[in-house]
Design an enzyme around this catalytic site. Structure first.
Site, PDB file in Angstrom:
ATOM      1  CG  ASP A   1      -1.868   1.152   1.309  1.00 31.15           C
ATOM      2  OD1 ASP A   1      -2.117   1.783   0.260  1.00 31.15           O
ATOM      3  OD2 ASP A   1      -2.369   1.436   2.406  1.00 31.15           O
TER       4      ASP A   1
ATOM      5  CG  ASP B   1      -3.673   4.340  -2.259  1.00 30.10           C
ATOM      6  OD1 ASP B   1      -3.010   3.317  -2.005  1.00 30.10           O
ATOM      7  OD2 ASP B   1      -4.602   4.747  -1.535  1.00 30.10           O
TER       8      ASP B   1
END
Length: 448
Positions: A74, A268
């Protein structure tokens, strides 16, 4: 790391609506909506693609003796945490959990830890131990050992999450694994890179499929062609991997983009779709024939005829990049109607207005560079594109060893009003000699 992803079973329109509603709320929550001379090297892991591009994950090895754990990769957060063996929550059932007493090198920091994502919360205490990844090792990495995990946040076999953003947004205040390695000079180049596969348009996709490649300390030149188009992170904004959206086109027409902070985007890997300001998102769909705003659970999303080929591009100060029609078509609600991958998003005052997830990143080779702080994109090679939709065995998590370790001292610290850590990590010790190993990761399909 090789990435792999699972393909979901066919879902009803109601099920898709529930997922879409949760995804939008999750992203808004994540981004603060108020309602040396030592030898350097590089390494790579194979990634896992879960549930037809819903998520991508890899693995780390922790402790003495080392044990491998699958973790979500992430770039939109900065903490490493694992579910604890003391977790009695239903979310921890059936997944490998970390048992601190089984590691002779573990140290309890006796400091509380908690973190909130759009898809749930995790809480516990901070610990310190040896953490290995892609042939690199950090001798005293601080991470969360969580005995409280929200339902749905983890799915077997994933045991936790690896944050790949900057320390300034780490809930623990600790230096992230990647940042310790990059700043120490352990890597050939101070950067990491992703190539993600596509399976969302493959009816034969299984729950877990090969997900691509995560490379630390170098780029993999076999996975892209031409130059990497780098654009710097705004000055003194090392938090998320921020980029300024310079242009968007929809069906060949330019979209109005606000200036300043309203044009900032977080790149992201932990978010599936693309969220942005309501007016810009509405303008994107206004150019798509018969597109309509969603209602109910699909509020904030748009629906349009599946027969329409949608052409959308995005640029971040340099080259313009196309998003494939397959990625724009996020879900098929029924035989004729599809849901688009762009949705309207409201973030907090200190968060970027745009969140650019895997819908975009599957179309480029993405590079996250520590110094100078920047994000780069390049054209995927034929070799990389050939991996899309190719069903194959998923790589299993692997434990390797390193000839030397990096030492990082990072302690939980007080946070300021913007969530930035006040305590900085201190780096010491020699840079790591790399034993290149391929590690595979299997990660549960969740949208952070």
């Amino acid at each position: 790391m090789n990435l792999r992803r699972r393909a979901p079973e066919a879902r009803s329109a109601d099920e898709i609506g529930s997922w879409a509603q949760a995804h939008k709320a999750n992203v808004e929550t994540k981004y603060g909506n108020p309602s040396s001379k030592a030898k350097r090297s590089s390494g790579q892991n194979l990634i896992v693609n879960q549930k037809a591009d819903s998520s991508f994950f890899g693995s780390v090895a922790v402790g003495t003796p080392p044990v491998a754990y699958d973790v979500i990769l992430d770039t939109g957060s900065a903490d490493l945490w694992l579910a604890s063996s003391t977790c009695t929550e239903s979310a921890c059932e059936g997944i490998p959990t970390f048992k601190s007493s089984s590691s002779s090198s573990f140290q309890n920091k006796s400091t509380e830890f908690s973190i909130t994502y759009g898809s749930g919360d995790a809480a516990g205490t901070l610990g310190e131990d040896i953490v290995q990844m892609a042939g690199f090792s950090v001798s005293n990495q601080v991470f969360g050992v969580c005995d409280q995990v929200s339902d749905g946040l983890l799915n077997s076999p994933v045991s936790g999450l690896l944050g790949l953003a900057f320390q300034t947004i780490a809930s623990s205040g600790a230096s992230p694994l990647w940042e310790t390695l990059a700043s120490s000079g352990a890597w050939d180049q101070p950067l990491m890179a992703f190539q993600l596969t596509r399976f969302n348009n493959d009816s034969k996709a299984t729950d877990l499929e090969p997900g691509g490649t995560f490379t630390m300390g170098a780029t993999n030149t076999s996975l892209y062609t031409g130059d990497i188009d780098y654009n710097d992170i705004p000055d003194n904004e090392e938090s998320y991997w921020l980029q300024t959206v310079s242009s968007i086109t929809s069906q060949g027409s330019a979209i109005t983009i606000s200036s300043g902070s309203s044009a900032l985007a977080a790149i992201d890997t932990g978010t599936t779709l693309i969220g942005g300001p309501a007016d810009a998102v509405a303008e994107i769909y206004s150019n798509i024939p018969n597109a309509e705003a969603g209602t109910g659970q699909l509020e904030g999303y748009y629906i349009y005829p599946c027969s329409t080929t949608v052409n959308v591009t995005m640029a971040f100060g340099g080259k313009s990049w196309a998003i494939s029609n397959a990625d724009f078509q996020a879900e098929q609600l029924n035989e004729d109607t599809c849901m688009g991958a762009f949705f309207s998003l409201t973030t907090g005052n200190n968060a970027p207005a745009w969140i650019v997830g895997d819908t975009f990143l599957k179309n480029v080779y993405s590079v996250f560079r520590y110094n100078p702080a920047s994000v780069g994109f390049a054209t995927l090679s034929a070799e990389a594109l050939a991996m899309n939709g190719v069903n194959a065995a998923v790589p299993s998590a692997t434990i390797g060893s390193a000839a030397a370790t990096i030492s990082a001292t990072a302690t939980a610290g007080t946070r300021d009003a913007n969530g930035a850590s006040i305590i900085q990590s201190l780096l010491s010790g020699p840079a790591l000699s790399l034993l290149v190993i391929a590690m595979t990761m299997v990660f549960p399909s969740i949208c952070i």
